[in-house]
Design a protein around this motif. Structure first.
Motif, PDB file in Angstrom:
ATOM      1  N   LYS A  74      -3.604  -5.080  -5.388  1.00 20.10           N
ATOM      2  CA  LYS A  74      -3.825  -5.594  -6.626  1.00 20.10           C
ATOM      3  C   LYS A  74      -4.079  -3.540  -6.635  1.00 20.10           C
ATOM      4  O   LYS A  74      -2.881  -3.022  -7.354  1.00 20.10           O
ATOM      5  CB  LYS A  74      -4.410  -5.839  -7.645  1.00 20.10           C
ATOM      6  N   ARG A  75      -4.175  -2.994  -6.017  1.00 15.95           N
ATOM      7  CA  ARG A  75      -4.897  -1.503  -5.667  1.00 15.95           C
ATOM      8  C   ARG A  75      -3.944  -0.811  -4.677  1.00 15.95           C
ATOM      9  O   ARG A  75      -3.565   0.829  -4.641  1.00 15.95           O
ATOM     10  CB  ARG A  75      -5.810  -1.031  -4.580  1.00 15.95           C
ATOM     11  N   GLU A  76      -2.709  -1.417  -4.413  1.00 17.12           N
ATOM     12  CA  GLU A  76      -0.910  -1.187  -3.340  1.00 17.12           C
ATOM     13  C   GLU A  76      -0.634  -0.251  -4.519  1.00 17.12           C
ATOM     14  O   GLU A  76      -0.147  -1.333  -5.354  1.00 17.12           O
ATOM     15  CB  GLU A  76      -1.326  -1.838  -2.330  1.00 17.12           C
ATOM     16  N   PRO A  77      -0.287   1.033  -5.102  1.00 16.74           N
ATOM     17  CA  PRO A  77       0.897   1.145  -6.007  1.00 16.74           C
ATOM     18  C   PRO A  77       1.953   0.455  -5.839  1.00 16.74           C
ATOM     19  O   PRO A  77       2.826   0.348  -7.504  1.00 16.74           O
ATOM     20  CB  PRO A  77       0.697   2.773  -6.215  1.00 16.74           C
ATOM     21  N   SER A  78       2.998   0.040  -4.893  1.00 16.29           N
ATOM     22  CA  SER A  78       4.000  -0.353  -5.191  1.00 16.29           C
ATOM     23  C   SER A  78       3.952  -1.425  -6.551  1.00 16.29           C
ATOM     24  O   SER A  78       3.314  -2.361  -6.687  1.00 16.29           O
ATOM     25  CB  SER A  78       4.591  -0.708  -4.399  1.00 16.29           C
ATOM     26  N   LYS A  79       5.611  -2.032  -6.651  1.00 18.29           N
ATOM     27  CA  LYS A  79       5.879  -3.079  -8.321  1.00 18.29           C
ATOM     28  C   LYS A  79       6.412  -3.684  -7.214  1.00 18.29           C
ATOM     29  O   LYS A  79       6.659  -4.545  -8.188  1.00 18.29           O
ATOM     30  CB  LYS A  79       7.042  -2.476  -8.844  1.00 18.29           C
ATOM     31  N   LEU A  80       5.914  -4.437  -5.944  1.00 15.94           N
ATOM     32  CA  LEU A  80       5.961  -5.343  -5.357  1.00 15.94           C
ATOM     33  C   LEU A  80       5.332  -6.757  -6.167  1.00 15.94           C
ATOM     34  O   LEU A  80       4.220  -6.360  -6.712  1.00 15.94           O
ATOM     35  CB  LEU A  80       6.346  -5.605  -4.181  1.00 15.94           C
ATOM     36  N   SER A  81       5.252  -7.774  -6.226  1.00 15.52           N
ATOM     37  CA  SER A  81       4.522  -9.129  -6.441  1.00 15.52           C
ATOM     38  C   SER A  81       3.373  -9.317  -5.178  1.00 15.52           C
ATOM     39  O   SER A  81       3.621  -8.407  -4.570  1.00 15.52           O
ATOM     40  CB  SER A  81       5.365 -10.141  -7.016  1.00 15.52           C
ATOM     41  N   ILE A  82       2.393  -9.560  -5.875  1.00 15.60           N
ATOM     42  CA  ILE A  82       1.341  -9.819  -5.159  1.00 15.60           C
ATOM     43  C   ILE A  82       1.920 -10.797  -4.356  1.00 15.60           C
ATOM     44  O   ILE A  82       1.336 -11.189  -2.569  1.00 15.60           O
ATOM     45  CB  ILE A  82      -0.200 -10.592  -5.496  1.00 15.60           C
TER      46      ILE A  82
END
Length: 102
Positions: A74-82
């Protein structure tokens, strides 16, 4: 002569007063919304419900690892889904390092 003491009442406490009741209900609903959201994400992204770990403390340990991994993803800023972040981290060592360093 003193009157006999009344036995203590058993059962549930009286309900909260009318003005407090909506606030209490809203707080309970908010709490369960957060809980349900977390468990839904863990089940969808990590297939947690199918985990067969039952021996000793393994289920608790794996749940802790999943929650830590979810927080890192969740902390990773890209807009990809989990789920996509998880798959990308499994296949791409640079992305995995980026997630762990975030």
């Amino acid at each position: 002569r003193k009157p006999a003491a009344r036995p203590a009442k058993r059962g549930s406490p009286s309900p909260p007063s009318r003005p407090i009741r909506p606030l209490l209900l809203a707080a309970v609903r908010a709490h369960w919304a957060i809980e349900n959201n977390l468990h839904w994400v863990l089940d969808v992204a990590f297939d947690e419900d199918r985990c067969g770990a039952r021996k000793d403390h393994s289920a608790k340990g794996l749940a802790l690892i999943r929650k830590a991994a979810l927080n890192l993803l969740k902390r990773e800023p890209s807009k990809l889904s989990i789920g996509r972040k998880r798959a990308k981290a499994a296949m791409n060592p640079e992305f995995r390092s980026q997630i762990l360093a975030a």
